[in-house]
Motif scaffolding. Sequence first.
Motif, PDB file in Angstrom:
ATOM      1  N   TYR A 465     -33.086  13.234  19.262  1.00 52.20           N
ATOM      2  CA  TYR A 465     -31.895  13.121  20.120  1.00 52.20           C
ATOM      3  C   TYR A 465     -31.025  11.962  19.652  1.00 52.20           C
ATOM      4  CZ  TYR A 465     -29.231  12.473  24.495  1.00 52.20           C
ATOM      5  OH  TYR A 465     -28.242  12.329  25.434  1.00 52.20           O
ATOM      6  N   GLU A 466     -29.716  12.210  19.542  1.00 53.84           N
ATOM      7  CA  GLU A 466     -28.756  11.169  19.203  1.00 53.84           C
ATOM      8  C   GLU A 466     -27.532  11.305  20.100  1.00 53.84           C
ATOM      9  OE1 GLU A 466     -27.688  11.277  15.114  1.00 53.84           O
ATOM     10  OE2 GLU A 466     -29.747  11.133  14.370  1.00 53.84           O
ATOM     11  N   LYS A 467     -27.072  10.175  20.618  1.00 54.59           N
ATOM     12  CA  LYS A 467     -25.869  10.165  21.444  1.00 54.59           C
ATOM     13  C   LYS A 467     -25.081   8.906  21.138  1.00 54.59           C
ATOM     14  CE  LYS A 467     -24.197  10.605  26.215  1.00 54.59           C
ATOM     15  NZ  LYS A 467     -24.558  10.789  27.634  1.00 54.59           N
ATOM     16  N   SER A 468     -23.775   9.058  20.958  1.00 55.19           N
ATOM     17  CA  SER A 468     -22.915   7.911  20.685  1.00 55.19           C
ATOM     18  C   SER A 468     -21.565   8.155  21.326  1.00 55.19           C
ATOM     19  CB  SER A 468     -22.754   7.700  19.176  1.00 55.19           C
ATOM     20  OG  SER A 468     -22.152   8.847  18.574  1.00 55.19           O
ATOM     21  N   GLY A 469     -20.815   7.071  21.516  1.00 59.52           N
ATOM     22  CA  GLY A 469     -19.490   7.213  22.101  1.00 59.52           C
ATOM     23  C   GLY A 469     -18.952   5.899  22.596  1.00 59.52           C
ATOM     24  N   ASP A 470     -17.836   5.969  23.302  1.00 58.79           N
ATOM     25  CA  ASP A 470     -17.214   4.798  23.915  1.00 58.79           C
ATOM     26  C   ASP A 470     -16.200   5.299  24.927  1.00 58.79           C
ATOM     27  OD1 ASP A 470     -14.800   5.519  22.589  1.00 58.79           O
ATOM     28  OD2 ASP A 470     -15.349   4.315  20.854  1.00 58.79           O
ATOM     29  N   ASP A 471     -15.585   4.369  25.642  1.00 60.46           N
ATOM     30  CA  ASP A 471     -14.458   4.715  26.497  1.00 60.46           C
ATOM     31  C   ASP A 471     -13.493   3.545  26.516  1.00 60.46           C
ATOM     32  OD1 ASP A 471     -15.156   2.875  28.653  1.00 60.46           O
ATOM     33  OD2 ASP A 471     -16.731   4.292  29.174  1.00 60.46           O
ATOM     34  N   ALA A 472     -12.400   3.715  27.246  1.00 60.25           N
ATOM     35  CA  ALA A 472     -11.320   2.737  27.184  1.00 60.25           C
ATOM     36  C   ALA A 472     -11.696   1.397  27.784  1.00 60.25           C
ATOM     37  CB  ALA A 472     -10.080   3.299  27.891  1.00 60.25           C
ATOM     38  N   SER A 473     -12.759   1.323  28.577  1.00 60.31           N
ATOM     39  CA  SER A 473     -13.063   0.087  29.290  1.00 60.31           C
ATOM     40  C   SER A 473     -14.359  -0.585  28.858  1.00 60.31           C
ATOM     41  CB  SER A 473     -13.137   0.371  30.801  1.00 60.31           C
ATOM     42  OG  SER A 473     -14.144   1.335  31.066  1.00 60.31           O
ATOM     43  N   TYR A 477     -21.457   2.676  22.122  1.00 61.33           N
ATOM     44  CA  TYR A 477     -22.908   2.729  22.238  1.00 61.33           C
ATOM     45  C   TYR A 477     -23.433   3.783  21.278  1.00 61.33           C
ATOM     46  CZ  TYR A 477     -21.924   6.915  24.981  1.00 61.33           C
ATOM     47  OH  TYR A 477     -21.463   8.144  25.384  1.00 61.33           O
ATOM     48  N   ALA A 478     -24.684   3.660  20.912  1.00 61.01           N
ATOM     49  CA  ALA A 478     -25.342   4.636  20.043  1.00 61.01           C
ATOM     50  C   ALA A 478     -26.821   4.653  20.382  1.00 61.01           C
ATOM     51  CB  ALA A 478     -25.130   4.292  18.575  1.00 61.01           C
ATOM     52  N   ILE A 479     -27.305   5.788  20.847  1.00 64.14           N
ATOM     53  CA  ILE A 479     -28.709   5.949  21.230  1.00 64.14           C
ATOM     54  C   ILE A 479     -29.350   6.948  20.275  1.00 64.14           C
ATOM     55  CG2 ILE A 479     -30.285   6.666  23.055  1.00 64.14           C
ATOM     56  CD1 ILE A 479     -28.058   6.019  25.053  1.00 64.14           C
ATOM     57  N   LYS A 480     -30.496   6.599  19.768  1.00 63.34           N
ATOM     58  CA  LYS A 480     -31.219   7.494  18.871  1.00 63.34           C
ATOM     59  C   LYS A 480     -32.678   7.535  19.274  1.00 63.34           C
ATOM     60  CE  LYS A 480     -31.946   8.578  13.979  1.00 63.34           C
ATOM     61  NZ  LYS A 480     -31.639   8.202  12.577  1.00 63.34           N
ATOM     62  N   ILE A 481     -33.176   8.738  19.525  1.00 65.83           N
ATOM     63  CA  ILE A 481     -34.571   8.928  19.929  1.00 65.83           C
ATOM     64  C   ILE A 481     -35.210   9.897  18.950  1.00 65.83           C
ATOM     65  CG2 ILE A 481     -36.114   9.740  21.744  1.00 65.83           C
ATOM     66  CD1 ILE A 481     -33.862   9.063  23.736  1.00 65.83           C
ATOM     67  N   ASN A 482     -36.222   9.433  18.254  1.00 68.84           N
ATOM     68  CA  ASN A 482     -36.928  10.266  17.288  1.00 68.84           C
ATOM     69  C   ASN A 482     -38.234  10.785  17.881  1.00 68.84           C
ATOM     70  OD1 ASN A 482     -35.059   9.974  15.150  1.00 68.84           O
ATOM     71  ND2 ASN A 482     -35.945   7.979  14.621  1.00 68.84           N
ATOM     72  N   ASP A 483     -38.463  12.063  17.700  1.00 67.88           N
ATOM     73  CA  ASP A 483     -39.761  12.667  17.998  1.00 67.88           C
ATOM     74  C   ASP A 483     -40.215  12.436  19.433  1.00 67.88           C
ATOM     75  OD1 ASP A 483     -39.733  13.353  15.325  1.00 67.88           O
ATOM     76  OD2 ASP A 483     -40.837  11.567  14.722  1.00 67.88           O
ATOM     77  N   GLN A 484     -39.359  12.818  20.379  1.00 67.90           N
ATOM     78  CA  GLN A 484     -39.730  12.780  21.791  1.00 67.90           C
ATOM     79  C   GLN A 484     -40.574  14.016  22.107  1.00 67.90           C
ATOM     80  OE1 GLN A 484     -38.927  10.331  24.142  1.00 67.90           O
ATOM     81  NE2 GLN A 484     -40.362  11.434  25.449  1.00 67.90           N
ATOM     82  N   LEU A 485     -41.810  13.804  22.513  1.00 66.53           N
ATOM     83  CA  LEU A 485     -42.733  14.914  22.755  1.00 66.53           C
ATOM     84  C   LEU A 485     -42.699  15.317  24.222  1.00 66.53           C
ATOM     85  CD1 LEU A 485     -44.916  16.716  21.404  1.00 66.53           C
ATOM     86  CD2 LEU A 485     -46.605  15.037  22.206  1.00 66.53           C
ATOM     87  N   THR A 486     -42.488  16.594  24.477  1.00 69.96           N
ATOM     88  CA  THR A 486     -42.476  17.140  25.831  1.00 69.96           C
ATOM     89  C   THR A 486     -43.610  18.159  25.958  1.00 69.96           C
ATOM     90  OG1 THR A 486     -40.079  16.871  26.015  1.00 69.96           O
ATOM     91  CG2 THR A 486     -41.133  18.406  27.538  1.00 69.96           C
ATOM     92  N   GLY A 519     -31.972  -6.624  23.474  1.00 74.84           N
ATOM     93  CA  GLY A 519     -30.841  -5.812  23.062  1.00 74.84           C
ATOM     94  C   GLY A 519     -31.198  -4.400  22.668  1.00 74.84           C
ATOM     95  N   LYS A 520     -32.464  -4.030  22.801  1.00 77.01           N
ATOM     96  CA  LYS A 520     -32.910  -2.683  22.448  1.00 77.01           C
ATOM     97  C   LYS A 520     -32.740  -1.744  23.639  1.00 77.01           C
ATOM     98  CE  LYS A 520     -37.060  -0.136  21.040  1.00 77.01           C
ATOM     99  NZ  LYS A 520     -38.522  -0.229  20.782  1.00 77.01           N
ATOM    100  N   PHE A 521     -32.275  -0.507  23.365  1.00 79.53           N
ATOM    101  CA  PHE A 521     -32.156   0.476  24.438  1.00 79.53           C
ATOM    102  C   PHE A 521     -33.534   0.799  25.006  1.00 79.53           C
ATOM    103  CE2 PHE A 521     -28.071   1.529  22.342  1.00 79.53           C
ATOM    104  CZ  PHE A 521     -27.249   1.500  23.461  1.00 79.53           C
ATOM    105  N   LEU A 522     -33.595   0.926  26.307  1.00 85.74           N
ATOM    106  CA  LEU A 522     -34.850   1.294  26.954  1.00 85.74           C
ATOM    107  C   LEU A 522     -35.256   2.708  26.563  1.00 85.74           C
ATOM    108  CD1 LEU A 522     -34.329  -0.049  30.600  1.00 85.74           C
ATOM    109  CD2 LEU A 522     -35.553  -1.148  28.712  1.00 85.74           C
TER     110      LEU A 522
END
Length: 722
Positions: A465-473, A477-486, A519-522
């Motif tokens: 899973y990868e998610k990145s983006g920003d907004d005007a305010s 951010y950039a989140i990267k999750i490798n090999d999440q097992l469900t 500073g690491k994403f939870l």
Amino acid sequence: MQRCNSFGNSFRIKTIPLMVALVLPALAAAQETRGETTLSAVRVSERVMGEKTEGSGSYTTGKTKTATPLSLSPRDTPQSVSVMTQQRIEDQGLLNITDVVNNVTGVSVNQYETHRAQFHARGFDINTLMVDGVPTTWDQQWSSGEIMTGLAIYDRVEVVRGSTGLTTGAGDPSAAINLVRKRASSKELTGTLQLGYGSWNEMRGMLDAATPVNEAKTLRARIVGEYVERGSWVDNLENKNQTVLATFEADLTPNTLLSAGISRQENSPRGSMWGGLPVWYSDGSKANWDRSKTTAADWTRWDSTYENYFATLEHRFANNWKVKASYSHGDRKADSYLLYLYGTPDRTTGLGLFSWPGSYQVHTQQEDFGLQANGPFALFGRMHELALGYTYAYQRFTANSRAASTFGSVGNFNAWNGKNFPEPSWGAPTYYGKGETRQEALFAAARINVADPLKVILGSRLTRYEKSGDDASTSSYAIKINDQLTPYAGIIYDLNDNLSLYASYTDIFQPQQRRDISGKFLDPVIGKSTEGGVKGEFFGGRLNASLAVFRIAQENLAQSTGQTIPGTTPPETAYRASKGATSDGYELELAGELIPDWNVSAGYTHFKAKDAKGADVNSIYPRELLKLFTTYRLPGALNALTVGGGVNWQGATYTFVGGEKFEQKAYALVNLMTRYDFSKQLSAQLNVNNLFDKTYYGMFDAYNQYTYGAPRNATLTLKYRF
């Protein structure tokens, strides 16, 4: 109101399991009697239950695969599954996905405004709508018409409650809602034409036609088109909705099927509300507005479109294994010009509200590709079933805003009708925000036939899973999750030909944009679902019943540490992972045909949702829900007449507005229908909703505001089959 409360009190925790203990064996006994005296072999063979519900006349289905990639009957699925079939959609006159959520077991709607809402189940939000098994996620605040999704192009809606990470990937442990399209499978010319007229000048026309294209009938096509235009009980509000589906199927070989198509929906509302009505007057007393009161101006609008292109190629091998490749492209756009009113008005003068015009462009594009193989295999002298595959999903989101030239005076809100507030001049669109999300996953699920009465389902999904983006305010951010097992595990034990015990465990993950002190994403929030109960299947699968007991627990939920992450500008709060909310409850459902020509769908849900400290969470979501609807086709000389009705009841809910408790007491909405068949081709149907004109809130938890639900209304529909 007292009557509603006493009605709710009759459904107590100790009573429901006792009812099931009495009802399910009785149904099992009735199975034998009915099979001997009333259910002929011819009738069973003519109405075999499968995945498709169109033409079945049923309130249940034979197969579903929203919970797992395996095609399983409701009885063999170790989770709570409900199906809103084509017959039920037609009987109740349901037009969009919000109508379905308001009527299906275990889920409910928090209607923020006229065109935004939140769906929820078992105390958690639902942010994913699946179309033919493909998840399409949306952010409620950037709604692009998702809750207005029309039903004309869909055969059924499947709802699986609890965590659904095996099939949906990231999300909340609430439910998966899967809209399954109609298909071009007919080898003869068939179709329907519907015309409807209802309250607030509602007009509806729908054409659905399917036909073979060549003499060999190896190429088939289908076209569905719907147009709906209607006013509202809300002043100035008008809605126009257009939906079209064009699809075909081609038998490339006797064992190879190609299907493809395009669908498009346009929503063009006018007088759209943005926010709701003030809860309090400035003197602290509660306001009591008319149900038609609006905060919108007559120029407000919230246009949206959704286009979807899709194709599937399937091949079945001689050993009954099947391989399927699928692709879909979705394109959602919304363009809004809105007016938000806020503040607390004076009871006498009506002064005290302020205006905030806003205009936004939202564009979401989604690409999905899937490859799946499934089939039987032999092991230890028994046959089992396996499904495995790969999915890839990419979503891109952009938002622009327009600045308003002026912020007009609201004046006396007591006299407000939305017609004297001029539309501001709007600036050119400017950048507001963007985001990209990628999910790539491998999955597998197996149904192991351990013994004649014992089946085990094991599955797993490995997601990147990868998610990145920003907004005007805010910063990017950039989140990267490798090999999440469900994981997924279920067990079904057949007590006899009709009853089974089952239990299951699965979970789902939800990435979070919170960082720890380093500073690491939870790590993602994990929603763990455990469920068990008893299921029953009667009358050749035409009646399904279930009793479920469930528990959902969140882990890794972000909680503030009160500290600041070193080196961040502006200072950013540090968070730590903690225990989150839990939801415990039970559910009872009965769906299908009790006797020939008598359909029923009945579901009751009761749960408690608490945070880690034991306090109620999401208290605006009803803890008790009863959804009941039934129809009966009269016998003998009155066989042309079908009558039906139902009740939607929910328990009390509450929130705090300005420090004061604001409560929605328990209430019930009663609905009726009747249909008369003039011939096999022509029928007329009358639906009456909210028969007793109950006043209730649609929303009451956003910015100290609330809205009203629909008062009594009726619709008359003429239907012609060809």
